[in-house]
Enzyme design. Sequence first.
Site, PDB file in Angstrom:
ATOM      1  N   HIS A 220       9.089  18.307 -11.785  1.00 51.03           N
ATOM      2  CA  HIS A 220       9.776  17.004 -12.688  1.00 51.03           C
ATOM      3  C   HIS A 220       8.924  15.709 -12.502  1.00 51.03           C
ATOM      4  CE1 HIS A 220      10.391  16.491  -8.269  1.00 51.03           C
ATOM      5  NE2 HIS A 220      10.518  15.329  -8.565  1.00 51.03           N
TER       6      HIS A 220
ATOM      7  N   ASN B 188       5.662  15.941 -10.054  1.00 54.37           N
ATOM      8  CA  ASN B 188       5.573  16.537  -8.698  1.00 54.37           C
ATOM      9  C   ASN B 188       5.916  18.024  -9.050  1.00 54.37           C
ATOM     10  OD1 ASN B 188       5.279  14.262  -6.947  1.00 54.37           O
ATOM     11  ND2 ASN B 188       7.527  14.047  -7.079  1.00 54.37           N
TER      12      ASN B 188
END
Length: 196
Positions: free
Chosen positions: A21, A8
């Site tokens: 991350h 994401n």
Amino acid sequence: RYVLLFRNEGPQSGASLEHPHSQIIATPITPKRVKEELMGAEEYFKLKERCVFCDMINQEKESGERIVFENDHFISFCPFASRFPFEICLMPKQHELNFYHSRDHLDEMAQAFQVTMEKVTLALNSPQYNFLVHSGPNLVPRRGYWQTIHDDYHWHFEIIPRMTKVAGFEWGTGFYINPTAPEEAAKYLREVTLPA
């Protein structure tokens, strides 16, 4: 039963963390969306006796219009029925069930992924995005379960720049409104010149 690798980047990607991350999550079941893709691949194989993903690669190579990048072992392209603007599918050209099976071509995978993501970053001004790795499930021996999966499923990356929002129509119907033709998106990305 299933292991999902995803990344994401940014609040529009649905990220709960402020920084970009990646995560690996194992589930005790095969998720609904993955199961639908697996079942679709199985049905196609029963009908045509070949892999739908291999057919997609062959069709994209024949047309050439939606290809973003390719090397000897991997290809990235904007799918014919893209759900989102600049959506990209990246997959091995050789038929492989699992991400793990591509370990002999990690350099080529890394190159294809890096070039594709650099083109997205430059062309779209560092957009927020998600990427997902759709790999075959962990196979547990069960009678009548995924009998042809080694022949019908082909692992792949889905790269989804967050250019539009999913709203009521999409959530209510499962249909997506994509204002950018995949041919136009791929051409725009192909024409990006990367710094040396």
